[in-house]
Design an enzyme around this catalytic site. Structure first.
Site, PDB file in Angstrom:
ATOM      1  N   LEU A  16       0.840  -1.047  -0.328  1.00 10.43           N
ATOM      2  CA  LEU A  16       0.065  -0.096   0.069  1.00 10.43           C
ATOM      3  C   LEU A  16       0.875   1.365   0.282  1.00 10.43           C
ATOM      4  O   LEU A  16       1.974   1.459   0.880  1.00 10.43           O
ATOM      5  CB  LEU A  16      -1.037  -0.333   1.158  1.00 10.43           C
TER       6      LEU A  16
ATOM      7  N   HIS B 287       0.336 -11.665   9.655  1.00 14.22           N
ATOM      8  CA  HIS B 287       1.289 -12.240   8.740  1.00 14.22           C
ATOM      9  C   HIS B 287       2.427 -13.851   9.764  1.00 14.22           C
ATOM     10  O   HIS B 287       1.852 -13.493  10.588  1.00 14.22           O
ATOM     11  CB  HIS B 287       2.710 -10.723   8.985  1.00 14.22           C
TER      12      HIS B 287
HETATM   13  C1  GAR Z   1      -2.468 -15.623   5.349  1.00 11.53           C
HETATM   14  O1  GAR Z   1      -1.583 -17.177   6.316  1.00 11.53           O
HETATM   15  C2  GAR Z   1      -1.937 -14.857   6.150  1.00 11.53           C
HETATM   16  O2  GAR Z   1      -1.284 -14.425   7.682  1.00 11.53           O
HETATM   17  C3  GAR Z   1      -0.749 -14.533   4.889  1.00 11.53           C
HETATM   18  O3  GAR Z   1      -1.706 -14.778   3.835  1.00 11.53           O
HETATM   19  C4  GAR Z   1      -2.627 -15.762   4.395  1.00 11.53           C
HETATM   20  C5  GAR Z   1      -3.911 -15.894   3.916  1.00 11.53           C
HETATM   21  O4  GAR Z   1      -4.541 -16.606   3.880  1.00 11.53           O
HETATM   22  N1  GAR Z   1      -0.380 -12.739   4.738  1.00 11.53           N
HETATM   23  C6  GAR Z   1       0.634 -12.351   4.696  1.00 11.53           C
HETATM   24  O5  GAR Z   1       1.896 -13.622   4.219  1.00 11.53           O
HETATM   25  C7  GAR Z   1       1.401 -11.347   4.399  1.00 11.53           C
HETATM   26  N2  GAR Z   1       2.581 -11.167   4.425  1.00 11.53           N
HETATM   27  P1  GAR Z   1      -5.995 -16.456   3.881  1.00 11.53           P
HETATM   28  O6  GAR Z   1      -6.332 -15.403   2.492  1.00 11.53           O
HETATM   29  O7  GAR Z   1      -6.382 -18.082   3.804  1.00 11.53           O
HETATM   30  O8  GAR Z   1      -6.519 -15.263   4.948  1.00 11.53           O
END
Ligand code: GAR
Length: 207
Positions: free
Chosen positions: A95, A111
């Site tokens: 962002l 995260h």
């Molecule tokens: C989750 O593990 C979240 O922590 C990660 O993406 C996945 C989304 O899963 N986010 C990141 O890595 C951000 N840097 P979801 O769509 O099932 O919630």
């Protein structure tokens, strides 16, 4: 009845953390309402879940847009919902400052690592490959750097000898689903302040 605090949830894909927030609301663990779900991808599975729940959805595609222009378009899509918090839930675009400045200290992210270890993509595999014995997840306020802002809540997940990156990611995801709603509830319901990089909750202060 007093109006519930409004969340706008930003997703890019699966949306299991969105679902966890919605379930926590349904079970009364999170006293808030999801005002809208916004995705940068029209094919995000989380959009279907939101629509099934009757939650308004918006798609703001990043295709062909520079980061600043995409962030501006996101901001304009979100502002009408007047959110108390903007919750990034697997939202995989950076962002621009114009977005973070529009919602100062009101954007949170989840995260899948114990930040500041392993920011960026594929954090669970990064942790696995590094050989750490514990990992986990972090809920943090969003600033202008990737996976960087002040930490709200963390949960620890052990790395087991027979783990694969996939089994570790699944165990971390279970922790995410508990931690994110708890962190959002706390931010919405308890007085807090930021001291340097520390998020301090009033109820945790010693007398
Ligand atoms: C989750 O593990 C979240 O922590 C990660 O993406 C996945 C989304 O899963 N986010 C990141 O890595 C951000 N840097 P979801 O769509 O099932 O919630």
């Amino acid at each position: 009845m007093t109006e519930l605090p409004r969340l706008v949830v930003l997703i890019s894909g699966r949306g299991s953390n969105l679902r966890a927030l919605a379930e926590a609301i349904g079970q009364g663990r999170l006293r808030a309402a999801i005002a809208a779900v916004v995705s940068n991808r029209a094919d995000a599975a989380g959009l279907r879940f939101a629509a099934e729940q009757g939650i308004p959805t918006r798609v703001v595609s990043h295709a062909g847009l520079a980061r600043a222009a995409h962030s501006d378009a996101l901001r304009e899509a979100i502002l009408p919902f007047d959110p108390h918090l903007v919750c990034l839930a697997g939202f995989m675009r950076l962002l621009a400052p114009s977005f973070t400045q529009a919602f100062p200290n009101r954007i949170v992210n989840i995260h899948p690592s114990l930040l500041p270890a392993f920011p960026g993509l594929d954090a669970q595999r990064q942790a696995f490959d590094y050989g750490v014995k514990i990992s986990g997840c972090t809920v943090h306020l969003v600033d202008d750097e990737l996976d960087h802002g002040p930490i709200v809540m963390q949960s620890v997940v052990p790395v087991l000898d027979d783990d694969t990156p996939e089994t570790l990611a699944a165990r971390i995801l279970s922790a995410e689903h508990k931690t994110y709603p708890a962190a959002v509830e706390r931010l919405l319901r308890e007085p807090w302040a930021i001291a340097g990089r520390r998020v301090l909750f009033q109820s945790s202060q010693s007398a």
